[in-house]
Design a protein around this motif. Structure first.
Motif, PDB file in Angstrom:
ATOM      1  N   UNK A 199      22.041 -58.826 -38.025  1.00 32.73           N
ATOM      2  CA  UNK A 199      21.155 -57.609 -37.881  1.00 32.73           C
ATOM      3  C   UNK A 199      21.768 -56.489 -37.805  1.00 32.73           C
ATOM      4  N   UNK A 200      21.232 -55.509 -38.613  1.00 31.81           N
ATOM      5  CA  UNK A 200      21.700 -54.218 -38.574  1.00 31.81           C
ATOM      6  C   UNK A 200      20.598 -53.242 -37.963  1.00 31.81           C
ATOM      7  N   UNK A 201      21.251 -52.710 -36.897  1.00 26.97           N
ATOM      8  CA  UNK A 201      20.283 -51.644 -36.228  1.00 26.97           C
ATOM      9  C   UNK A 201      20.773 -50.397 -36.144  1.00 26.97           C
ATOM     10  N   UNK A 202      19.829 -49.172 -36.091  1.00 28.91           N
ATOM     11  CA  UNK A 202      20.287 -47.924 -35.741  1.00 28.91           C
ATOM     12  C   UNK A 202      18.899 -47.422 -36.048  1.00 28.91           C
ATOM     13  N   UNK A 203      18.988 -45.665 -35.596  1.00 29.41           N
ATOM     14  CA  UNK A 203      17.874 -45.106 -35.885  1.00 29.41           C
ATOM     15  C   UNK A 203      17.434 -44.572 -37.387  1.00 29.41           C
ATOM     16  N   UNK A 204      16.748 -44.308 -37.821  1.00 29.02           N
ATOM     17  CA  UNK A 204      16.468 -43.822 -39.179  1.00 29.02           C
ATOM     18  C   UNK A 204      17.416 -42.420 -39.444  1.00 29.02           C
TER      19      UNK A 204
ATOM     20  N   UNK B 297      21.908 -60.528 -43.997  1.00 27.05           N
ATOM     21  CA  UNK B 297      21.974 -59.271 -43.435  1.00 27.05           C
ATOM     22  C   UNK B 297      20.391 -58.967 -43.239  1.00 27.05           C
ATOM     23  N   UNK B 298      20.052 -58.676 -41.824  1.00 27.79           N
ATOM     24  CA  UNK B 298      18.813 -58.298 -41.428  1.00 27.79           C
ATOM     25  C   UNK B 298      18.440 -56.930 -40.954  1.00 27.79           C
ATOM     26  N   UNK B 299      17.696 -56.086 -41.510  1.00 29.91           N
ATOM     27  CA  UNK B 299      17.670 -54.651 -41.077  1.00 29.91           C
ATOM     28  C   UNK B 299      16.343 -54.790 -40.501  1.00 29.91           C
TER      29      UNK B 299
ATOM     30  N   UNK C 250      15.444 -63.254 -31.662  1.00 28.12           N
ATOM     31  CA  UNK C 250      14.698 -64.352 -32.146  1.00 28.12           C
ATOM     32  C   UNK C 250      15.389 -65.159 -33.402  1.00 28.12           C
ATOM     33  N   UNK C 251      16.030 -64.032 -34.206  1.00 24.82           N
ATOM     34  CA  UNK C 251      16.384 -64.671 -35.504  1.00 24.82           C
ATOM     35  C   UNK C 251      18.025 -64.188 -35.722  1.00 24.82           C
ATOM     36  N   UNK C 252      18.413 -63.250 -35.129  1.00 23.03           N
ATOM     37  CA  UNK C 252      19.704 -62.979 -35.388  1.00 23.03           C
ATOM     38  C   UNK C 252      20.817 -63.574 -34.364  1.00 23.03           C
ATOM     39  N   UNK C 253      22.085 -63.947 -35.012  1.00 31.07           N
ATOM     40  CA  UNK C 253      23.263 -64.524 -34.373  1.00 31.07           C
ATOM     41  C   UNK C 253      24.061 -63.167 -33.800  1.00 31.07           C
ATOM     42  N   UNK C 254      24.342 -62.272 -34.426  1.00 35.80           N
ATOM     43  CA  UNK C 254      25.081 -61.032 -34.041  1.00 35.80           C
ATOM     44  C   UNK C 254      24.380 -59.788 -34.842  1.00 35.80           C
ATOM     45  N   UNK C 255      24.798 -58.764 -34.278  1.00 35.68           N
ATOM     46  CA  UNK C 255      24.334 -57.380 -34.933  1.00 35.68           C
ATOM     47  C   UNK C 255      25.106 -56.091 -34.725  1.00 35.68           C
TER      48      UNK C 255
ATOM     49  N   UNK D 214      29.308 -50.449 -33.243  1.00 37.92           N
ATOM     50  CA  UNK D 214      29.809 -51.745 -32.603  1.00 37.92           C
ATOM     51  C   UNK D 214      29.128 -52.917 -33.057  1.00 37.92           C
ATOM     52  N   UNK D 215      29.659 -54.013 -32.820  1.00 38.10           N
ATOM     53  CA  UNK D 215      29.145 -55.492 -33.247  1.00 38.10           C
ATOM     54  C   UNK D 215      29.272 -56.276 -32.013  1.00 38.10           C
ATOM     55  N   UNK D 216      28.167 -56.858 -31.693  1.00 35.45           N
ATOM     56  CA  UNK D 216      28.262 -58.034 -30.645  1.00 35.45           C
ATOM     57  C   UNK D 216      27.421 -59.040 -31.121  1.00 35.45           C
TER      58      UNK D 216
END
Length: 512
Positions: A52-57, A213-215, A224-229, A239-241
């Motif tokens: 998963x790729x996370x972050x504000x707009x 890759x899941x945004x 629920x779905x991501x192994x890491x982000x 960072x990645x965890x």
């Protein structure tokens, strides 16, 4: 996590095999006029995982994914696929290298069949050089069996639901024998049942060794779905965890660089007189006998499953689709609202559900988008627009809403989803509304922008604005509303006070 330069040195020493990762980006930089979108970022995807790729707009997520999909070319940096450096100058380059991207705005052609959409430019031919439709339908059926998708290959795309169009996009990406699948907000318009179906397909693809890759902006989906982000912020890699190693609050802190202690800053404000009264409002074949009152300073949440008629009621109140029957009264006086212009004259404003299709004028700049609702009412004298005054109030509104942009001449299509939403809200606030209808005001925007919009809505209610807020997110409805009106299949099934509204009660009424 090692820096890109350190990682490169380690690789050069032979300590880490280059094949450990399926896809890598190292030291990627991308600058647009006035905006540094990516500042020497990194990203690594393992085979057979969901990342998963996370972050504000505006954090740079979509920019990086568009680089990996061949849509943008980076100013510098390298991309490695299975340990080998590659160059992607176009989406076709990416597809030929086994990298496919499914965009939030689906790109299928509605007047073609499902099979034709999947195999376009790659259609099987018969011995005479013509398209072999029978073989194309067979290939599509085999592909759907592999993915457990129940759609007839000869169905026209225009006849499919959003969820089924999403499935066709996934099948099309898989048909390229892609090793990497990038999904940008794939569940933004799906029901819970459709999301569960999508997640099962994602798990099946992961089991086949495909890297995904899941945004997303939805925290529950990550767990629920991501192994890491990985988290990006302001164009930088944070960072990645592993998703099992962190909490929701940890992720929010990484995303926004600060604590968000009050996601739903609901205040108890004095509720005034009835501003809007709707009685037995109906739109033939869509919704029936909708009745409710809305008071000054009140936030009326509207909940219901997809297809319940929530958005249709909002559009009818605002005059987009005039009612078949029923009455609308403002401050006790019956009114006929058969166009948005009439609604605006009654100091009503409407933020639509789909900002790209019915909100933003994408080819225009921020100033033009923001001023359009007030252009003819307050800022035209003797046939001329008072541009200086209009520009100043638009600039003031942009600053008040903290729109991230170099200036108002920036095209709105270049802004992140959250900043586009702020511009649209600013457009309507300039009309000084007394009734504000918000349809999915925080859909597809990040947690920081959501908190800002919630705070703004609370301030408007404090100032006496009557607010209708339609939302598919239960925490938002329960956290922000004074009352919750629930709809099911075009009818109001109940109206709950804030004190009695719970997720269970709302869902019981929504699923009747």
């Amino acid at each position: 996590m090692l820096s890109p330069s350190t990682m490169a040195a380690v690789r050069a020493s032979g300590a880490v095999p280059r094949s450990d990762y399926l896809l890598e980006a190292e030291g990627v930089r991308k600058e647009f006029p006035g905006v540094l979108a990516l500042d020497d970022v990194q990203f690594r995807l393992k085979r057979g995982t969901v990342h998963a790729l996370m972050g504000e707009n505006g954090a740079g997520k979509s920019t990086l994914m568009k680089i990996l999909a061949g849509i943008y070319v980076p100013d510098r940096g390298e991309i490695l696929l299975k340990g080998q450096q590659i160059r992607l100058d176009s989406p076709l380059d990416a597809l030929e290298n086994g990298i496919a991207m499914i965009h939030q705005e689906l790109n299928l052609m509605p007047f073609m069949t499902v099979a034709e959409n999947i195999w376009i430019r790659r259609e099987p031919k018969n011995r005479f050089g013509f398209v072999d439709h029978r073989e194309m339908y067979r290939l599509t059926s085999d592909l759907f069996k592999r993915l457990n998708i129940s759609i007839h290959p000869e169905t026209q795309v225009r006849d499919l639901s959003v969820a089924n169009r999403q499935m066709v996009e996934i099948a099309k990406a898989v048909s390229y024998e892609s090793d990497v699948l990038i999904m940008d907000e794939p569940t933004s318009a799906l029901t819970e049942r459709e999301v569960a179906r999508l997640f099962q397909i994602i798990r099946d693809l992961r089991a086949q060794g495909i890297g995904i890759v899941y945004i997303t902006h939805k925290m529950n989906e990550l767990f629920e779905i991501a192994d890491e982000f990985s988290v990006f912020r302001d164009g930088k890699y944070i960072g990645t965890h592993a998703s099992t190693d962190v909490t929701r609050d940890d992720i929010i802190r990484m995303m926004v660089g600060r604590e968000i202690t009050q996601m739903f800053p609901k205040e108890e404000v004095p509720i005034g007189d009835v501003v809007l009264s709707v009685r037995d409002l109906s739109l033939k074949g869509v919704f029936h006998d909708v009745s409710f009152d809305l008071r000054a300073g009140e936030i009326l949440g509207v909940a219901g499953l997809v297809g319940s008629g929530r958005s249709n009621v909002a559009e009818t109140i605002f005059g987009v689709t005039p009612a078949s029957s029923g009455t609308i009264a403002i401050h006790g006086q019956d009114v006929v609202i058969d166009s948005p212009n009439k609604a605006i004259k009654h100091r009503m404003a409407f933020l639509t559900e789909d900002r790209k299709e019915t909100g933003c004028l994408l080819i225009l700049d921020i100033l033009q988008n923001m001023q359009i609702a007030v252009l003819q009412n307050r800022f035209v004298k003797y046939g001329f627009v008072t541009e200086r005054e209009l520009t100043k109030i638009c600039d003031d509104m942009s600053r008040k809403l903290r729109v991230k942009t170099p200036n108002l001449s920036e095209r709105i299509e270049n802004l992140s989803g959250g900043n586009q939403q702020k511009v649209l809200i600013g457009r309507w606030l300039l009309t000084n509304p007394r009734i504000l209808i918000l349809d999915e005001p925080t859909r597809g925007i990040d947690v920081g922008a959501k908190a800002e919009i919630h705070r703004l809505v609370t301030e408007l209610a404090r100032d006496g604005v009557a607010v209708i807020m339609i939302s598919s997110e239960m925490p938002e409805v329960l956290g922000m509303s004074d009352r919750v009106m629930v709809m099911h299949e075009g009818r109001v099934t109940g109206i709950l006070d804030r004190a009695e509204a719970t997720q269970i009660k709302v869902m019981e009424l929504a699923a009747r």
